[in-house]
Scaffold this active site. Sequence first.
Site: not given
Length: 391
Positions: A182, A210, A241
Amino acid sequence: MDIFAKCDSFTIARDFMKQGLYPYGHALESRQDVEVIMEGKRRIMLGSNNYLGLTTNPEVIEAGIHAFEQYGTGCSGSRYLNGTLEMHLELEAELAKFLHKEMVITFSTGFQTNLGIISAIVGMHDYVICDRENHASIYDGCKLSYGKMLRFRHADMADLEAQLQKVPENRGCLIVTDGVFSMGGDIAKLPEIVALAKKYGAGVMVDDAHALGVIGEGGRGTASYFGLEDEVDIYMGTFSKSLASLGGYCATSERIGHYIKHNSRPFIFSASITPASCATALAALRYLEKHPELPQTLQDISAYARGCFHRKGVRIIESETPIVPLYTYQPVNTLVKAKEAYEAGVYVNPVLPPACAEGECLLRTSYMATHTKALVDEATDILAEVLKENG
């Protein structure tokens, strides 16, 4: 002894506040988008994990509104009791199909997902081995388990093997790694990790928070990126996300998933994700499936940003992801540069120890598939000016 004495001796945050350098909690006054209004001023957003830009997508928003109308505001209970909606099961089934796994379990947050998986799987006599740069939720999951945690130097396969050699043959072992890290934006050396896991009889878990929507075929994540979907035992990820919502998931085999579902305290004792969160995650997943070109669009704009920094003489950490960190080295310099960028109209994330090593502080920039080249040009011009005397 006063248990709260530590509260008085903790002064670092207040010191930065007095200096006008405290970087946290800037208030948004608009939607999370490529441009935002933050504390009364337009800022180009280079500090979000909204990788596909779906937080403002009309289809995703409409799904959330419809869920409010159909199901109300919340479930008011855990998945074990009154908190399972038909839509939860629908999301789990569609995500399992997308990720080519037998079973998906949803959790209330991504952080809870790591707590819930690791603490359920890693028992009292087991071992869990972590990359040193893994996310904090992985570390906390290891602490919550009763197993023994070992760590290996970041992306150092020789050190990983050295840690594996410490595990007795009669003990279970789980290797846990971020898929896309990240802070640095680099991708785990998954082929080497899988090979070592096979050699020493360990399981493999990948945190794809991610990576979902970012890498792999159609955005399916790290294992797909390397063609290793059948070799990774557990994926975890978040809805906060690329899928523009809130919550987390565990994707695995039915055998492992059944065990986690009935032994994971964060799953059993937490309220389920809200109807709107569930509906928006499902709508975002369906949108991604209908638009498999989105991850490539994201890669293209991220590559364009890296090229802009190269041309403007800004030192970056190289990666193949939308996370593009800029070196600022020392904490105070990092906070000063973050403030200067913010005041000039660009929001970035300052990264300080323990999220990075001493002397390797960063400004973390991240990109969305919906960023335009014009916005990236403007933002990188500002950042190059801010960092021109960075050293």
